[in-house]
Design an enzyme around this catalytic site. Structure first.
Site, PDB file in Angstrom:
ATOM      1  N   SER A  37      -8.947  -7.124  -7.305  1.00 41.58           N
ATOM      2  CA  SER A  37      -8.931  -6.367  -6.043  1.00 41.58           C
ATOM      3  C   SER A  37      -8.328  -4.974  -6.159  1.00 41.58           C
ATOM      4  O   SER A  37      -8.027  -4.355  -5.143  1.00 41.58           O
ATOM      5  CB  SER A  37      -8.218  -7.154  -4.948  1.00 41.58           C
ATOM      6  OG  SER A  37      -6.852  -7.182  -5.199  1.00 41.58           O
ATOM      7  N   THR A  83      -6.618  -0.056  -3.975  1.00 38.51           N
ATOM      8  CA  THR A  83      -7.337  -1.313  -3.756  1.00 38.51           C
ATOM      9  C   THR A  83      -8.833  -1.130  -3.919  1.00 38.51           C
ATOM     10  O   THR A  83      -9.352  -0.007  -3.767  1.00 38.51           O
ATOM     11  CB  THR A  83      -7.060  -1.817  -2.314  1.00 38.51           C
ATOM     12  OG1 THR A  83      -7.599  -3.117  -2.151  1.00 38.51           O
ATOM     13  CG2 THR A  83      -7.667  -0.909  -1.263  1.00 38.51           C
ATOM     14  N   VAL A 124     -14.304   1.258   4.727  1.00 41.44           N
ATOM     15  CA  VAL A 124     -13.025   1.782   4.237  1.00 41.44           C
ATOM     16  C   VAL A 124     -11.920   1.028   4.967  1.00 41.44           C
ATOM     17  O   VAL A 124     -12.017   0.792   6.173  1.00 41.44           O
ATOM     18  CB  VAL A 124     -12.922   3.299   4.498  1.00 41.44           C
ATOM     19  CG1 VAL A 124     -11.507   3.804   4.264  1.00 41.44           C
ATOM     20  CG2 VAL A 124     -13.909   4.054   3.616  1.00 41.44           C
ATOM     21  N   GLY A 125     -10.901   0.634   4.241  1.00 47.51           N
ATOM     22  CA  GLY A 125      -9.807  -0.128   4.844  1.00 47.51           C
ATOM     23  C   GLY A 125      -8.626   0.751   5.212  1.00 47.51           C
ATOM     24  O   GLY A 125      -8.749   1.969   5.386  1.00 47.51           O
ATOM     25  N   ASP A 126      -7.477   0.105   5.297  1.00 49.12           N
ATOM     26  CA  ASP A 126      -6.250   0.801   5.707  1.00 49.12           C
ATOM     27  C   ASP A 126      -5.599   1.582   4.560  1.00 49.12           C
ATOM     28  O   ASP A 126      -4.879   2.553   4.792  1.00 49.12           O
ATOM     29  CB  ASP A 126      -5.233  -0.218   6.234  1.00 49.12           C
ATOM     30  CG  ASP A 126      -4.906  -1.278   5.180  1.00 49.12           C
ATOM     31  OD1 ASP A 126      -5.865  -1.845   4.582  1.00 49.12           O
ATOM     32  OD2 ASP A 126      -3.722  -1.536   4.929  1.00 49.12           O
ATOM     33  N   THR A 141      -0.651  -4.812   3.146  1.00 47.19           N
ATOM     34  CA  THR A 141      -1.703  -5.520   2.437  1.00 47.19           C
ATOM     35  C   THR A 141      -2.334  -6.515   3.409  1.00 47.19           C
ATOM     36  O   THR A 141      -1.745  -6.850   4.434  1.00 47.19           O
ATOM     37  CB  THR A 141      -1.143  -6.247   1.193  1.00 47.19           C
ATOM     38  OG1 THR A 141      -2.208  -6.932   0.529  1.00 47.19           O
ATOM     39  CG2 THR A 141      -0.054  -7.242   1.542  1.00 47.19           C
ATOM     40  N   GLY A 167      -7.299  -5.039   6.438  1.00 41.81           N
ATOM     41  CA  GLY A 167      -7.028  -3.655   6.781  1.00 41.81           C
ATOM     42  C   GLY A 167      -7.361  -3.287   8.208  1.00 41.81           C
ATOM     43  O   GLY A 167      -6.715  -2.412   8.800  1.00 41.81           O
TER      44      GLY A 167
HETATM   45  C1  SD4 Z   1      -8.156  -3.573   2.814  1.00 39.06           C
HETATM   46  N1  SD4 Z   1      -5.797  -3.931   2.960  1.00 39.06           N
HETATM   47  O1  SD4 Z   1      -9.016  -2.922   2.255  1.00 39.06           O
HETATM   48  C2  SD4 Z   1      -6.911  -3.909   2.048  1.00 39.06           C
HETATM   49  C3  SD4 Z   1      -7.147  -5.158   1.306  1.00 39.06           C
HETATM   50  C4  SD4 Z   1      -5.954  -5.957   0.959  1.00 39.06           C
HETATM   51  O2  SD4 Z   1      -5.003  -7.903   0.484  1.00 39.06           O
HETATM   52  O3  SD4 Z   1      -4.852  -5.552   1.066  1.00 39.06           O
HETATM   53  N2  SD4 Z   1      -6.108  -7.180   0.620  1.00 39.06           N
HETATM   54  O4  SD4 Z   1      -8.279  -4.010   3.948  1.00 39.06           O
END
Ligand code: SD4
Length: 328
Positions: free
Chosen positions: A83, A208, A219-221, A241, A244
């Site tokens: 990941s 990540t 797109v995540g956080d 984590t 997101g």
């Molecule tokens: C996301 N926060 O892209 C990230 C993924 C992640 O544990 O942290 N997974 O949403």
């Protein structure tokens, strides 16, 4: 004696939350205790080797930004880590797309999102921060910038990740799994790593491949300053984590840092930010979110929605994995 400014700040924060949950009822009552510096804290088990790498930079006299960057290089370069960086899970169409951010003590920050083919997106984020007038570059433009800066274009889809993706394609059911980390040697999660050096200067990095099998373009956080990562050198830092979308909708890391500014300890601030998700987002029951935080005094905290979140803490000569308490 309770510091009046801290107490008023904490009371305001409580008002902002709308309630005073049991776990944070005592917030603002304890004065901050100075802990040993430097301190490094990072998400999940892959945080242990990452903390080692970051601490080595500090011990060798390197800067706090170098420390966080070199720390997260470890999982970024690990092909077995599903990941982060190389070997990260692809999206549903088979593309490995990466998100990363970095933020330093001077308040400067840089991010990349939806970036393909680069093993160390955090370093591209740092270049965005240092060598452009911008904060965030995405997709093709981010790749073009990286290549211009001399980064090498590589295939990040390892045979193992490709096999997992092909297996997933058989059902193609998008069902984010709580705590990927719980499947040893198979899945891991985002690395967020925070450091305070011996002078009390604070930095953070987050990187990540995002949620496995996400929609192409999602797109995540992690690359969004204030969501997946936030640093304020007067206060401390936080990183996130997990799912997101929940972090984005509550601007989680900024919230944690603001709670600390208003008098909460890092632990209380992480708990209050998770509570914000519980109270605002009904989908919270299905997903995991974990926060870690550190303040300028070297105090740390971690908390998650669901059980199973852990984080690595390197302080006073020891690098240990800690199980976070959780709301559920
Ligand atoms: C996301 N926060 O892209 C990230 C993924 C992640 O544990 O942290 N997974 O949403």
């Amino acid at each position: 004696m309770i510091n009046r400014r801290k107490f008023i700040g904490a009371a305001t924060a409580a008002g902002m939350m709308g309630i005073l949950p049991k776990s944070v009822r005592s917030m603002g009552k304890g004065l901050s205790v100075r802990r040993e510096l430097p301190v490094i804290i990072s998400t999940w088990r892959h945080g242990l080797p990452s903390n080692d790498a970051a601490m080595k930079v500090l011990e060798d006299g390197g800067g706090v930004l170098d420390a966080v960057e070199h720390g997260v290089w470890v999982p970024e370069a690990d092909p077995e880590n599903r990941s982060v960086g190389l070997g990260g899970m692809p999206d549903r169409d088979g593309f490995v797309t990466l998100d990363a951010s970095i933020m330093g003590p001077d308040g400067n920050a840089g991010s990349v999102a939806f970036l393909e083919h680069i093993v160390h997106p955090v370093s591209v984020a740092r270049k965005v921060m240092e060598d452009t007038p911008h904060e965030l570059l995405v997709g093709e433009g981010a790749l073009q910038f990286a290549l211009e800066q001399g980064f090498k274009k590589e295939n990040l889809l390892t045979p193992g990740a490709e096999k997992d993706w092909k297996e997933w394609l058989k059902t193609a059911k998008y069902d984010p799994v709580i705590n990927w980390e719980n499947e040893p040697n198979k899945y891991h999660d985002t690395i967020g790593l925070l450091a305070v050096n011996k002078n009390g200067d604070v930095a953070g990095a987050c990187t990540t491949s995002g949620m496995g099998f996400k929609m192409h373009g999602r797109v995540g956080d992690s690359p969004i300053i204030g969501a997946g990562l936030f640093v304020d050198n007067e206060v401390g830092a936080a990183t996130a984590t997990g799912m997101g979308e929940l972090v984005l909708k509550t601007l989680g890391s900024f919230l944690v840092v603001e709670f600390m500014r208003n008098g909460m300890s890092p632990q209380q601030a992480c708990e209050a930010a998770v509570l914000r998700i519980v109270h605002k987002l009904p989908e919270n029951k299905k997903f995991q979110v974990g926060y870690i935080a550190v303040n300028k005094n070297g105090e740390t905290g971690g908390y998650s929605l669901q059980p199973g979140f852990n984080y690595a803490l390197y302080q006073s000569g020891k690098n240990v994995l800690l199980d976070a308490k959780s709301y559920y």
